[in-house]
Structure formats: structure tokens, C-alpha cells
Design an enzyme around this catalytic site. Structure first.
Site, PDB file in Angstrom:
ATOM      1  N   HIS A   1      -8.936   3.484  -2.288  1.00  0.00           N
ATOM      2  CA  HIS A   1      -7.585   2.980  -2.097  1.00  0.00           C
ATOM      3  C   HIS A   1      -7.169   1.973  -3.174  1.00  0.00           C
ATOM      4  O   HIS A   1      -7.157   0.778  -2.945  1.00  0.00           O
ATOM      5  CB  HIS A   1      -7.467   2.361  -0.695  1.00  0.00           C
ATOM      6  CG  HIS A   1      -6.100   1.863  -0.343  1.00  0.00           C
ATOM      7  ND1 HIS A   1      -4.931   2.369  -0.896  1.00  0.00           N
ATOM      8  CD2 HIS A   1      -5.703   0.885   0.525  1.00  0.00           C
ATOM      9  CE1 HIS A   1      -3.893   1.719  -0.398  1.00  0.00           C
ATOM     10  NE2 HIS A   1      -4.330   0.816   0.457  1.00  0.00           N
TER      11      HIS A   1
ATOM     12  N   CYS B   1       0.821  -1.215   0.000  1.00  0.00           N
ATOM     13  CA  CYS B   1       0.000   0.000   0.000  1.00  0.00           C
ATOM     14  C   CYS B   1       0.854   1.264   0.000  1.00  0.00           C
ATOM     15  O   CYS B   1       0.359   2.358  -0.212  1.00  0.00           O
ATOM     16  CB  CYS B   1      -0.936  -0.007   1.194  1.00  0.00           C
ATOM     17  SG  CYS B   1      -1.957  -1.482   1.255  1.00  0.00           S
TER      18      CYS B   1
END
Lengths: 476, 394
Positions: free
Chosen positions: B338, B82
Site C-alpha cells: 500500500h 489513501c
């Protein structure tokens, strides 16, 4: 003197009342309940539990062999006993074998172990019987079968129950059977199976044995009779002249159900837990014939290191959340097909990390003495390289430092409770909490380690050491 | 060792619309973000001398060069889960600062919604083949470990804890509802958040960020060249990465209520940027809020909140759009979405636009700001790699 030098028992936490099954299928049900293995338990994990119980306070290096008796092996080709031996952290230069197929397998294993000890080729041999049979849904066996395990250590030093005599009869009598590729058992009309089979074969074997020994049945303080159901159990006792009051050992059928190859060994362990020095025990184990043993309890029974055995495990229980949960536990209902790719387990990794995964070894840095799991070549705390010793963590306890409860995880029993556990004697352990009640999981909760199946990726049983709330409080 | 402060300028940025982009593939997302960045910088693709691409699920630089038809220039793929895109920007910045190139393109993207599942697609790679470690474990369960511990450490009941982190999600949805490119443009109430279906106790559906398709892009050059492109360029004031040893789940000293990697990276970045008091000197913070608890702990570990100070800050609303230090004004990963490999650059995009006074909605445009911080991390509690990027006007 050769005989039993130690024993252990195991009953899974979950119980299902027969009424629950009867209600689901709209049929009358017998009384009592049956023990049901958790979704992550099988014959191997329960076998490990019983062995670990039997080995409490003992030096595991002194075990020279392990015979694993089951009719519900997790592998048909590939040994099951070797998994139990590894998880129990036994030596590698020992004999291990699976003895299966018959309900009589446990006593067959005892016979083999006994002969080895008598012959002096092995000093201490473990015999473990564990069963997790899956009966067809809505079958008579579904009502009667239960899950559990027991272990005996046979040897010649500090014998607590001498095995005075062993008698064996083989009989080609078809009663319950299952062929390869068949998922469920087949059987025949119970009147034939019981009246012509069980009652006659077991009775004749026991009678012949007693006559051979020249010992009347009244000489035995306890009589352990493996029996398919309560009525047959009482009838065999009546025919042998056993007093159904104090002399006949409880069949466990009401509390556990019939635990297959483990059933009569579990009864024997329960009998030994109550036995006094000098007591004689008759143990008849039926299946494709009948094995009959005569045991005599010695003074050393008073010195036995306490184990959980049958008593504590029977007292520790929780009802399963309904029959449908049981179906899920035993994989009897199919779930939605997974849209994620199947899990792959690298057998090379399993092999390289076998001590860590199977034997639950962590490392202890020789410089700073910190315990770490998984094993670290470079110390987490002081960065010292390659200076550590291996320590087995499987018998340690700890407290939950933090946890989460995943409702979407790939697990048969949700939520999947992830835990970070700080072990009481040092080290931190990251694992899944099993045998838990989601309502009561909490930070600070005391846990112990337990050998369980995690998943079946790559078509193998991927075992791991999970944690569970301490099953029996105080001692052992 | 030389400071990177004010060496590198961002002269163009782009960001695709974020969301469940059923009708676009990763190539469309890359083209959408890159086209905006090129137009913003006033250059053409042929002016780009080298590129860095951040993606967690696709392989090699060709995943960028193919859709853009880049003509044999170097393209480096960066992967930090991430925390991928911020590190792609950092590596490009080093190469340009070293004068290996004058103009570089950085793109972060992810196409997640082709996986057929609600969460993120399964990871691949050697660690995934381990027979036992990490089996059946996903991000929600791992971050929830931090939430449970935070509640225990600060004496919050389960109910109080749920409501505390829930307010972060309410705030993020409020912000996202005012951001035209955000994935989730809908406000939610605290009751909705705390009563939402449970994902991994104590984190419910609204404690979790969106699983999103999207891409973001930046054009960078050295500061001295920036005026050739535009007058309102933005410079990198501080840029830092910290990769922890990843042993929080084995190390008894790790408390699960702070992020070590964030603290280390922030300390480096603040020093580089000359920031002494981040709470006073930063005017906007975009932090890695894949879960509500992640934002809470990030704020404490960035030093903009006291340790254990979340309750007071949240109740005072200091982190809201109108508070004294807005956090995730964009809507954050929570509400803006995201796409794994894009998020780090998307955060930078928000700060870039805020510093230029070009936030798309007047209500969300901050006034007179000098510094903004983007915090981007990959991994999970006890095992992070963290990137911090501090941006400001030259």
C-alpha cells in the site's frame, strides 16, 4: 459566620506498596502504600478533580475566586490556577492565584480566601491544594511522598465548618528544598530536621494558639497534624497531649503518602467527612513555620451534598504494575528517541477552541436538539447553521460504543485505549480511556469524563477531557 | 448530467514492483510505472498532453514533471489520502471526456520507506497542529474501532472475531504469493495471523497491510480514439466519488460497521455502469483492505455480501481465488502493498490485466469476465472519501 461551605478530595487510582520500592532497591521499607498519579496526571489535573468534586451540585457561577496551592506546579512562569479555573468552567471575572513553594501553602491560601470573604470582597472562594512531587529515585522521600488533592470552598452562607481562629508563625528553617533547575529535592539529616524543626516549631505554634484561645486540647474532637512521617506525627501528638486513639486524625501516610501542600487539607477533608455538628477541629499545617486553625462544625454539615471526598477515593484503587511502571509514569526513565518529528500544538487553535478544549463545551442544535462534540457551526443532523447553544459535557457519563487498544501509540502507558462513547444524555464523544484495566475494557462499559494531560507538544501541557471507567459507583 | 459510461478508455497501464524498495527513490518508481504504461499503449511521453499525479506526501505536479522531464504540459496533483490515485484517474477522465485533451497520463506513487519508522510517516498540515484532536492516533487504532464494533454487533467473541478477519489476511497472502509484483509473496496460516504481535486490538500485525514503495500509471483517451492504440482496450463503465461529512466519531447514528461513503459511491457507479446485482454481475473486486476488517466491511458496503454476511461468505470461501467472486485477487493492499498515493491505480491495474487476460500467473487469471470493480478510500471509519471505478471490456 465565615468558614468552609463545601469540600472535595481526590486520590489517584494507582497505589504502590512501599514493599515494592524496597524490593527494587534491596532495602527495608515501611508499611503501607502511596498514591501514584497516572502518567497523564499532574498537580493541575488532580486539582481539577478535587475542585470538580467540591462543586458537585453547586452553581459554578457563584465561585468568585480560586487559589491553587502546590509545590509541584506544571508551569513556573504562567499561572496554574487559571488552568484549573478554566477546566472547572468557572467565571472569568474572578481572582485566581497560585500559592506555592511551601508545604504550608494550602493554609496560606485558606487565610487569603478567608480574609477576602470576611472583608466582603468575595462571597465564595475555592482553595485547592494538589501535589505531584517527583522525589529522587532511591531517596527517603521516594518512600514517603504520595500524590493527591483536596479542595475547600470558603464562604459565609451555609457554612459547614466555621473557622473560629487562625494563627500563623513563620520560621526560616531549612529542611527540604529544591532550587529552580533542580529536578529533585535536597534535605538534611532527619534527626535535625524533625527534632529541631518540625517537633519544636509545630508544637510551639499550636501551644501558643491554644493558650491564646484559652481552649484546652481536649476540646477538639479531631486534631489534624501535618507530619513528615508516622513517628513524628505520633510524637507531636504526644507533646500536644492529643489522644492517639480517637482524637488524632489519621495522617494518610500509610494510604496516600505525604501529599505535600495537599496533605493536611486531605486529612481535614477526611475529618470533616466523619464530623458531627458541634465538633471542634484543630488543624496545624507545618512548613517554613506553622499555621494553626480552629474550626467548629455546624448543623449544616448534615445538609451537604454528597461528594466523593477522601473516603470514596481511598476505597477506589488499583496497584500499579510494578516499580518500573512508576518510573515510566513519572518520566524518570528515558525512552528511545522518537524518529518522528516532534508534535506541534498551535496555540492559536488552543485559544480559539479554549471553551471546547478546556471547558469541554459541545454544541446543542436549537432546531433538532442534538448534542455534538466538537462544537459544530453547521448541525451534523439537520445542517442548520449557527443556531446552537454551548453545553458543558465534562460532568456527563456515557457508555463505550466501541474501542481499540493501540500498542504502538505515542503514549507513556500502553495500550492507548481509543474509545467512542455515547453520552447518556445525548452526544457522542471520541477520546482516550484512562485509569483503565486493559483486561476489562469492553463495549457498553460505563465511563465518565476526566481532565488529563495528553502530550507536551510545543512545550506546553496539552490538556484534554479523557474518559475513565466510572470511578465511584452509585451516587456523587 | 451525462453518464461517463464507456466514454473513456484505458489504453496502457504500468505498475512498478511493490515492496521495500530501498534502492529506489520516488523518481525511479514513477519512471518504472510510466515506462511500462507508455510501452503498453505504444506511445511516447511527448504524446501525452496533460497529466494527473496522485501522491499523499509530495507537493505539486512538479513531483511528476521533474522525473519525467515533461515539457510544460499541465500536471495536476490530487490528494485524497489513501484514496488519492482513483480520484486522479477520475479527474483526468473528465478532462479527456470534455475534449480538453485527447491523451492523458495518470500516475499514482508513494515512497514511504525513507521515513525511518515501521508505519506511515507522520502527516503534516494544519489538522496535525491541533492541540488535542487526533493526537497519538493512527490508522490501526481507528480501523480497530470498526472491528470491535463489528464483533459486538454480530455477537462474535473476541476469539471468533479475530479468526474471522484473520481468514481474510490468510486469503490475501495466498493471492499475493502468486503475484510477481506483490510486496509480500509469502503465505501465512490462520494461527500465525491470530497470534501475531498486536498493533491495535483487535488488529494484529497480519491484519495490517504492507507499508510499501510503489507506483502505478495509466494512459487514457476517449473510447472512439482507443482503437488507434490497441484492440483490447478497457473502458470505464462507472466512476464515482463520495466524500462524507466526516462526522462518524461525533454522530450517534453512525454504527462503525458499514462505510456510508462506499455505499453512496457504489450506488452511483452501479447506476452508471448499469449494474443491478453487483454480486452476480461483477466478476472481480479489488477493494481497499488497509486492514482485514476494512476488506470485510467494504465487501458488505459494496453490496456484494449481505450485511453481517461476512462469516458465511468467508467460511464458504466465495472471496478466494477460486470462489465465485474473488476479492483482492492481486493480494490487495494487504499483500500487494500500500503505497498511499498509488493504491487506487494499482487496483485498476489488476482489473485491467484481468479483463485483458494478461494476469501474470496462470493460476490467478480469471476466465470470461466482463466487469471488475476497484474500491479505493482515504480517511478512516466515520471520515472517508471513497472512489469506485468499474471497468469492463467495450
Amino acid at each position: 459566620m465565615v468558614g468552609i461551605v463545601g469540600y472535595g478530595g481526590y486520590v489517584p487510582l494507582h497505589r504502590m506498596s512501599r514493599k515494592e520500592i524496597g524490593t527494587f532497591w534491596r532495602k527495608s521499607a515501611g508499611g503501607g502504600e502511596k498514591a501514584v498519579a497516572n502518567a497523564d496526571e499532574d498537580s493541575v489535573t488532580m486539582g481539577v478533580e478535587a475542585v470538580v468534586d467540591c462543586l458537585r451540585g453547586r452553581d459554578r457561577r457563584e465561585v468568585d475566586g480560586l487559589y491553587f496551592a502546590t509545590a509541584s506546579p506544571v508551569y513556573l512562569e504562567k499561572q496554574n490556577a487559571s488552568i484549573v479555573a478554566a477546566a472547572a468552567d468557572l467565571r472569568e471575572d474572578i481572582i485566581t492565584a497560585d500559592i506555592g513553594n511551601s508545604m504550608r501553602a494550602a493554609t496560606t491560601a485558606v487565610s487569603a480566601a478567608l480574609d477576602a470573604v470576611k472583608a466582603g470582597s468575595r462571597k465564595n472562594v475555592l482553595v485547592v491544594a494538589a501535589e505531584c512531587r517527583v522525589p529522587g529515585v532511591n531517596s527517603d522521600l521516594e518512600m514517603s511522598l504520595g500524590d493527591g488533592a483536596a479542595a475547600l470552598m470558603l464562604g459565609s452562607q451555609n457554612v459547614v465548618a466555621e473557622i473560629e481562629a487562625f494563627h500563623s508563625v513563620t520560621s526560616e528553617f531549612l529542611d527540604v528544598w529544591r532550587r529552580p533547575r533542580e529536578r529533585f529535592h535536597r534535605t538534611w539529616e532527619d534527626r535535625f530536621v524533625v527534632n529541631e524543626g518540625y517537633l519544636k516549631i509545630a508544637h510551639d505554634a499550636a501551644s501558643a494558639f491554644l493558650a491564646q484561645m484559652g481552649r484546652p486540647i481536649k476540646d477538639f474532637a479531631k486534631v489534624v497534624l501535618n507530619a513528615p512521617d508516622q513517628r513524628s506525627h505520633a510524637e507531636l501528638a504526644r507533646r500536644l497531649g492529643v489522644d492517639p486513639g480517637g482524637q488524632l486524625q489519621d495522617s494518610l501516610l500509610n494510604a496516600v503518602g505525604h501529599a505535600g501542600t495537599a496533605a493536611s487539607m486531605m486529612m481535614l477533608v477526611a475529618a470533616l467527612e466523619e464530623a458531627a455538628p458541634g465538633d471542634r477541629i484543630l488543624w496545624a499545617n507545618y512548613g517554613d513555620g506553622c499555621d494553626v486553625l480552629a474550626l467548629k462544625v455546624t448543623d449544616d454539615i448534615k445538609n451537604l451534598i454528597p461528594v466523593r471526598g477522601m473516603k470514596a477515593h481511598l476505597a477506589s484503587k488499583r496497584p500499579i504494575e510494578g516499580y518500573s511502571k512508576y518510573l515510566r509514569f513519572r518520566n524518570l526513565i528515558e525512552g528511545e528517541a522518537d524518529r518522528r518529528p516532534p508534535d506541534l500544538s498551535a496555540l492559536t487553535v488552543l485559544w480559539r477552541e479554549r471553551d471546547q478544549i478546556m471547558r469541554c463545551y459541545g454544541s446543542r442544535c436549537r432546531k433538532c436538539e442534538q448534542i455534538q462534540y466538537p462544537v459544530q457551526r453547521i448541525c451534523i443532523y439537520c445542517q442548520t447553521q449557527d443556531d446552537y447553544e454551548l453545553v458543558r459535557l465534562s460532568e456527563r457519563t456515557g457508555k463505550i460504543f466501541t474501542f481499540s487498544m493501540d500498542e504502538r501509540a505515542m503514549a507513556l502507558d500502553l495500550p492507548n485505549v481509543l474509545t467512542i462513547v455515547d453520552l447518556d444524555e445525548g452526544g457522542r464523544y471520541y477520546s482516550v480511556l484512562t485509569d483503565r484495566d486493559p483486561q476489562t475494557v469492553d463495549v457498553g462499559q460505563a465511563v465518565e469524563l476526566t481532565f488529563r494531560k495528553l502530550h507536551e507538544g510545543s512545550g506546553i501541557n496539552n490538556y484534554t477531557w479523557k474518559v475513565r471507567p466510572i470511578r465511584v459507583q452509585g451516587g456523587s | 448530467m451525462e453518464s461517463m459510461k464507456d466514454k473513456i478508455a484505458i489504453v496502457g497501464m504500468g505498475c512498478s514492483a511493490f515492496g521495500e524498495r530501498w534502492d529506489t527513490d520516488k523518481d525511479d518508481l514513477i519512471i518504472e510505472a510510466t515506462r511500462e504504461a507508455l510501452e503498453d499503449a505504444g506511445i511516447e511521453l511527448k504524446d501525452v498532453q496533460a497529466a494527473w499525479v496522485g501522491t499523499s506526501y509530495n507537493e505539486t505536479g512538479v513531483s511528476l514533471s521533474a522525473p519525467l522531464k515533461l515539457q510544460y504540459i499541465p500536471v495536476t496533483r490530487v490528494e485524497n489520502a489513501c484514496g488519492t490515485a482513483a480520484d486522479a484517474l477520475r479527474n483526468a477522465a473528465f478532462a479527456v471526456a470534455a475534449k480538453a485533451y485527447d491523451v492523458a497520463l495518470v500516475v499514482g506513487y508513494e515512497k514511504l520507506k525513507d521515513a525511518g519508522v515501521g508505519g506511515t510517516p507522520a502527516n503534516k498540515g494544519v489538522e496535525k497542529w491541533h492541540p488535542t484532536y487526533g493526537y497519538g492516533v493512527a490508522a490501526p487504532g481507528r480501523y480497530a474501532l470498526a472491528a470491535t464494533r463489528y464483533f459486538a454487533r454480530y455477537g462474535l467473541t473476541r476469539e471468533e472475531g479475530k479468526r474471522l478477519i484473520g481468514q481474510i489476511s490468510v486469503k490475501s497472502h495466498y493471492n499475493g504469493a502468486r503475484n510477481p509484483k506483490a510486496h509480500m509473496q509469502r503465505e501465512v496460516t490462520l494461527e500465525q495471523v491470530v497470534n501475531a504481535p498486536m498493533i491495535a486490538w483487535p488488529l494484529g500485525l497480519y491484519d495490517a497491510c504492507g507499508v510499501t514503495d510503489g507506483a502505478a500509471a495509466a494512459i487514457i483517451c476517449r473510447k472512439e480514439d482507443a482503437k488507434r492504440f490497441r484492440s483490447d482496450y478497457i473502458t470505464l463503465k462507472g466512476i464515482a466519488v463520495s466524500c462524507g461529512p466526516g462526522m462518524g466519531k461525533s454522530n450517534v447514528n453512525y454504527d462503525f460497521t458499514h462505510w456510508d461513503e462506499t455505499e453512496r459511491a457504489a450506488a452511483q457507479a452501479y447506476e452508471m455502469a448499469g449494474i443491478k446485482n453487483p454480486r452476480k454481475e461483477l466478476q472481480v473486486v479489488e477493494c481497499h483492505d488497509c486492514f482485514s476488517i476494512a476488506e470485510l466491511i467494504a465487501c458488505e458496503s459494496l453490496g456484494i455480501w449481505e450485511k453481517g454476511g461476512a462469516k458465511a461468505e468467508i467460511e464458504a470461501g466465495t472471496n478466494t481465488m477460486h470462489g465465485d467472486l474473488p476479492v483482492n485477487l492481486s493480494g490487495g493492499l494487504k499483500s500487494f502493498g500500500h503505497p498511499i498515493g498509488a493504491s487506487g491505480l494499482r487496483e485498476v491495474y489488476e482489473i485491467y490485466k484481468q479483463l485483458q487476460g494478461k494476469a501474470q500467473h496462470p493460476e490467478r487469471q480469471l476466465k470470461n469476465i466482463d466487469f471488475g470493480l476497484a474500491h479505493n478510500q482515504g480517511g478512516h471509519p466515520g471520515r472517508f472519501v471513497c472512489s469506485i471505478t468499474i471497468l469492463g471490456r467495450p
